[in-house]
Each structure stands twice: as structure tokens, then as C-alpha cells.
Design an enzyme around this catalytic site. Structure first.
Site, short mmCIF file in Angstrom:
data_model
loop_
_atom_site.label_atom_id
_atom_site.label_comp_id
_atom_site.label_asym_id
_atom_site.label_seq_id
_atom_site.Cartn_x
_atom_site.Cartn_y
_atom_site.Cartn_z
CE1 TYR A 167 81.98 -4.39 95.90
CE2 TYR A 167 80.18 -5.87 95.08
CZ TYR A 167 80.89 -5.08 94.89
OH TYR A 167 81.01 -4.88 94.05
CG PHE A 206 72.05 1.80 93.92
CD1 PHE A 206 71.53 2.28 94.88
CD2 PHE A 206 73.40 2.12 94.05
CE1 PHE A 206 71.71 1.39 95.91
CE2 PHE A 206 74.23 1.42 94.79
CZ PHE A 206 72.88 0.94 96.12
C1 LIG Z 1 84.40 -8.99 91.47
C2 LIG Z 1 85.61 -7.73 90.60
C3 LIG Z 1 85.12 -6.36 90.76
C4 LIG Z 1 87.04 -8.00 91.33
O1 LIG Z 1 87.79 -7.62 91.32
P1 LIG Z 1 89.20 -7.43 92.03
O2 LIG Z 1 90.38 -6.57 91.21
O3 LIG Z 1 89.38 -8.84 91.00
O4 LIG Z 1 89.71 -7.89 93.13
P2 LIG Z 1 90.63 -8.18 93.75
O5 LIG Z 1 91.57 -8.79 93.72
O6 LIG Z 1 91.32 -6.60 94.80
O7 LIG Z 1 90.50 -8.98 94.69
C5 LIG Z 1 90.47 -8.86 96.24
C6 LIG Z 1 89.49 -10.41 96.92
O8 LIG Z 1 88.31 -10.84 96.86
C7 LIG Z 1 87.99 -11.72 96.74
N1 LIG Z 1 87.45 -11.65 95.05
C8 LIG Z 1 87.14 -10.89 94.56
N2 LIG Z 1 85.46 -10.64 93.53
C9 LIG Z 1 85.35 -11.87 94.25
C10 LIG Z 1 84.94 -12.83 93.24
N3 LIG Z 1 83.86 -12.67 92.17
N4 LIG Z 1 84.46 -14.06 93.98
C11 LIG Z 1 84.98 -14.21 94.26
N5 LIG Z 1 86.21 -13.71 95.33
C12 LIG Z 1 86.15 -12.78 95.34
C13 LIG Z 1 89.55 -12.10 95.15
O9 LIG Z 1 90.16 -13.78 95.40
C14 LIG Z 1 90.39 -11.59 96.75
O10 LIG Z 1 90.84 -12.65 98.00
P3 LIG Z 1 91.90 -12.65 98.33
O11 LIG Z 1 91.36 -11.13 99.17
O12 LIG Z 1 91.84 -13.46 99.95
O13 LIG Z 1 92.99 -13.13 97.72
C15 LIG Z 1 85.48 -8.64 89.42
O14 LIG Z 1 85.95 -9.82 89.94
C16 LIG Z 1 84.68 -8.32 88.35
O15 LIG Z 1 84.74 -7.68 87.26
N6 LIG Z 1 83.88 -9.38 88.38
C17 LIG Z 1 82.50 -9.45 87.11
C18 LIG Z 1 82.03 -7.60 87.89
C19 LIG Z 1 80.97 -7.52 88.86
O16 LIG Z 1 80.61 -8.98 89.88
N7 LIG Z 1 80.84 -6.82 89.43
C20 LIG Z 1 80.64 -6.35 90.66
C21 LIG Z 1 79.33 -5.41 90.56
S1 LIG Z 1 78.52 -5.32 92.41
#
Ligand SMILES: CC(C)(COP(=O)(O)OP(=O)(O)OC[C@H]1O[C@@H](n2cnc3c(N)ncnc32)[C@H](O)[C@@H]1OP(=O)(O)O)[C@@H](O)C(=O)NCCC(=O)NCCS
Length: 425
Positions: free
Chosen positions: A141, A425
Site C-alpha cells: 500500500y 477490520f
Molecule cells: C494484493 C492484491 C490485491 C494486488 O492486486 P493486483 O490487481 O495484482 O494489483 P495491481 O496489478 O494493481 O498492482 C499494482 C502494483 O503493486 C504491485 N503489487 C501489488 N500487490 C503486490 C504484492 N502482494 N506483492 C508485491 N507487489 C505487489 C504490483 O506488482 C504492481 O506494481 P507495478 O505498478 O510496479 O507493476 C492481490 O495480489 C491479492 O489479492 N493478494 C492476496 C490478498 C491480499 O493480500 N489482499 C490485500 C488485503 S489487505
């Protein structure tokens, strides 16, 4: 939950271009909750039981839910809670971002990024100056401007390693209460404690019902919730919600207590509740999940080193409306600072802001004056509740300005207690 924010219409369905094509991002309807939750199941690797999903459906604000729809399929989810956040000397409306998930088949194509843009539009429309979250992974984030504003401290200790420097009487003014009484009295104590500590979040009835619903699958092998209450002159001044585990090894008791939440209005109440826990027979080990970093117990124990501790990031904060957020809090000393916020994700939300604040209040407005400090939203979010240090961010090369400006900012932004968020949350 502040009802004023429930009636506001969320942004209408928005079509975002992401790298896999055009994606519809919108709120869900009540009959779509099961499909929405199934994205979490596939993402967080669990099977949601019916009672869990029913509890989640009751607490989620559906008008603030977010779903990314690709060709009719839900591939991403999110949502927000409408909180009031305690800030130093006041409260501010804040969105609590939650339920963020993207299907493994659709990751790293910008789905989360599109949902974050949708979220910030919603937050802006509802005039909430701050967005908050708890992060599954600390790498996610920062790119969206969130900084670590509070820390959770968890510890464990062998009960026999704990002797108290200040003795009280076993069982002093502490009673065990049932769930019905807990439902009435815990919210009162929590609401009484909230104004004193930056980072506390308001809990409405739906949130309390959810927190105390105590489903079997949430117990992790421990008992149901138990409640200890400290009262003085008929007034409830502190509570402990805890669980226990009945374990024996080779004829010896190895029972555990998990102190899930201890909230107190006075140090006497807090000390008495800890003494109650530490005087419980058969218990070998006491654990906590989320305690403040400045824990009174350290000073009550003869050997505080025996607390085996881990500190992790707690609440992440992102200022969406910088002048409104900075004007909503008070400052420890009088001061005047021009802060330039360089905001790569939301450039229109950055700019130069003149902050004039002190113990009695603050004003903050746009300015063209030269900045004393140049910060990014991560540093500002981390320092907002008084926990982070501008001087430390400056030392790390992440804040620009003179040393004395960073020191003044630290003195102004610091508060009498460390920020802490007991709410998940
Ligand atoms: C975290 C999550 C929501 C990211 O979704 P996503 O659609 O893949 O994210 P985006 O494609 O918009 O990523 C944007 C950027 O963040 C990076 N990023 C996002 N999540 C990441 C992660 N978990 N680890 C490393 N990098 C990450 C991407 O590589 C990308 O980088 P770039 O702009 O340099 O290419 C997804 O990986 C997920 O569902 N993870 C499991 C559940 C989770 O952890 N949810 C968060 C709860 S707080």
C-alpha cells in the site's frame, strides 16, 4: 457507525481501462454477497462457512462495497467502513478500506490500482479526509500513499515468570460477566476510552454484534469469549475479553490464556485486570495479539524482559484531504510550518499547505510560500497520529527540509500517548 455517511450515494459504476481490457467497477447488491465473498475465499485460501458469511454480510456496508467485474465475473473486491478516527485532540471521519482481493488469475494487471482510484473518489465524495487500512502484506500500500500510523505489539509470558512490583488483592473489584452484560458494558467502556488515544476507531452496533458473535471457527482451539470487568463505585472502568485453552502435559497444567482485548479507563483498572489474569490458577502462559507499544504492564512487572514481544505494523493512514485532516487535530506546541506534499498517485491532492497549530486547535490552508518540509503521503500518513518521526524520514532521505523544521514538526505532531488501534477490520 456515523449514520450521516450511510446515506451518501457512492460513485456510480465506473468503467476503468486495465491492462486486460475494460473493467466495470461498482458496488454489489445484497443478492451478490455470496459471489463477492467467493473472491475472498479463492484469494485468502479458506472456505467460508455459512455462519461466517452471514456475520460478514451483516457488518459490511454494501453501499461502500467494491467489485471489479470482468466479462460478468467478479475478479476483484474491496469495501469500506465509515469510521470516526481519534486523532490528537479530536476525531475525524475516516474510511476503513477492507476486503481487498484480486483473483489469482487476474493479478498484476492493474485491478487493485483501479479499485484504489474508485475508493479515493468515494472517500472524496463523502468528505472523509483520511483513508485507513490494515495490510495483509506491508509491500502493497505504500504505492497508494499509505504510511504506518500505529503499531501492534503482541507478547507472551510464562505466568510463573511474572511478579508484580505493585501488589493488589486477588480478585479486587474484578468480576466475570456474561455475554448479555458484556454486550451492554463493553461498548460503553470502549467509547469512554476512545477519545484519549489517537488511532481508536468508532464501533457501531453492527461492529459490536460482529465482534461478540464468537463463532466456533474464530476460536482457534480456545474457549468461547470470557469477560472480566473492573468496576469502582458502580462504574465500569475496564474490561478484558479473553479465551483459554485447556492443555496438560505429563500431569502438569499447561493452560493458556489469550488476552484478546483489554481496554481500561484508568491505570488502576488496567493493573487490576492484569493482576486478575496473572493470578489465574493452572495457567502456564499468557498471550496477547494486539497491545499498545507503551504498555503499562512493563512498569508493573518486576522482570519486564520476560515479556517476549513482537511489533508489527497496525493501522495504515493516507490523507486524502490534507488541509482538512491537518486542521482536525491539535498539536503539542504552537507552531507554523509550510508542508509541501508531493503525491504521485493522486497529484491533485498534493500541494503546499500552511499549517498553524497548537494545543487549542489548528488551521491549514493552501499557500504559495516556500516549503519548510517536502514530504510524500507515506511520511505524512505515518506521522499524522503522532507515531512517526519526520526527522527519521528525513534521515532516510524520504523527507526534505532543514533539520530544525523536521524537529519542530516532530515536536508539534507528537502526542501524550503513542497512537494505538485495538480494532481489526
Ligand atoms: C494484493 C492484491 C490485491 C494486488 O492486486 P493486483 O490487481 O495484482 O494489483 P495491481 O496489478 O494493481 O498492482 C499494482 C502494483 O503493486 C504491485 N503489487 C501489488 N500487490 C503486490 C504484492 N502482494 N506483492 C508485491 N507487489 C505487489 C504490483 O506488482 C504492481 O506494481 P507495478 O505498478 O510496479 O507493476 C492481490 O495480489 C491479492 O489479492 N493478494 C492476496 C490478498 C491480499 O493480500 N489482499 C490485500 C488485503 S489487505
Amino acid at each position: 457507525m456515523p449514520t450521516a455517511f450511510l446515506t451518501v450515494i457512492p460513485p456510480s459504476s465506473v468503467v476503468y481501462a486495465v491492462t486486460l481490457g475494460v473493467m466495470d467497477i461498482r458496488a454489489i447488491t445484497p443478492d451478490e454477497f455470496r459471489a463477492y465473498a467467493s473472491v475472498w475465499e479463492r484469494t485468502f485460501n479458506f472456505d467460508g462457512k455459512d455462519d461466517e458469511l452471514a456475520a460478514e454480510a451483516k457488518v459490511h456496508e454494501l453501499d461502500r462495497s467494491i467489485v471489479a467485474v470482468d466479462d460478468g465475473t467478479f475478479v476483484g473486491t474491496g469495501g469500506s467502513f465509515s469510521f470516526e478516527l481519534t486523532v490528537p485532540g479530536g476525531v475525524v471521519p475516516a474510511a476503513g478500506l477492507t476486503a481487498i482481493a484480486v483473483l489469482p488469475t487476474h493479478r498484476r494487471r492493474g485491478v487493485l490500482t483501479s479499485m484504489m482510484r474508485y475508493h479515493f473518489e468515494d472517500v472524496q465524495n463523502r468528505e472523509e479526509p483520511v483513508s485507513l487500512l490494515r495490510a495483509s502484506e506491508s509491500v502493497i500500500y505504500g504505492r497508494f500513499g499509505y504510511g504506518v500510523a500505529t503499531y501492534d505489539s503482541s507478547w507472551k509470558i510464562g505466568r510463573r515468570d511474572a511478579s508484580f512490583t505493585v501488589q493488589g488483592q486477588i480478585g479486587e473489584a474484578v468480576s466475570l460477566i456474561d455475554l448479555d452484560r458484556a454486550k451492554k458494558v463493553l461498548p460503553e467502556v470502549y467509547a469512554g476510552a476512545a477519545p484519549a488515544t489517537p488511532g481508536f476507531l468508532s464501533r457501531g452496533k453492527e461492529i459490536w454484534d460482529h465482534a461478540l458473535s464468537d463463532l466456533e471457527s474464530w476460536r482457534g482451539g480456545f474457549t468461547s469469549n470470557r469477560f472480566a470487568l473492573f468496576e469502582e463505585d458502580g462504574a465500569a472502568l475496564g474490561y478484558l475479553r479473553y479465551r483459554a485453552k485447556d492443555t496438560w502435559e505429563q500431569g502438569l497444567p499447561k493452560n493458556e490464556i489469550l488476552a484478546a482485548e483489554l481496554i481500561a479507563l484508568t491505570p488502576q483498572a488496567e493493573a487490576a485486570l492484569w493482576r486478575f489474569v496473572f493470578s489465574t490458577d493452572l495457567v502456564d502462559e499468557i498471550r496477547t495479539q494486539n497491545r499498545p507499544t507503551d504498555e503499562l504492564l512493563d512498569l508493573l512487572l518486576a522482570e519486564p524482559r520476560r515479556l517476549v514481544r513482537r511489533r508489527t505494523d497496525g493501522l495504515w493512514a493516507r490523507l486524502v484531504d490534507v488541509p482538512a485532516a491537518l486542521a482536525a487535530r491539535r498539536y503539542r506546541v504552537e507552531g507554523r510550518l509550510v508542508i509541501e506534499v508531493v503525491d504521485p498517485f493522486l497529484p491533485d491532492h498534493g500541494g503546499r499547505f500552511l499549517l498553524e497549530g497548537g494545543p487549542d486547535g489548528a488551521v491549514c490552508r493552501w499557500t504559495t510560500d516556500e516549503p519548510d518540509l517536502v514530504v510524500d503521503p507515506v511520511a505524512l500518513g505515518a506521522c499524522y497520529l503522532g507515531g512517526g518521526s519526520f526527522a527519521l524520514f528525513r534521515a532516510a532521505g524520504r523527507v526534505k527540509g532543514e533539520t530544525k523544521a523536521a524537529q519542530l514538526a516532530d515536536t508539534m505532531f507528537s502526542w501524550h500517548v503513542q497512537p494505538w488501534c485495538p480494532h481489526y477490520f
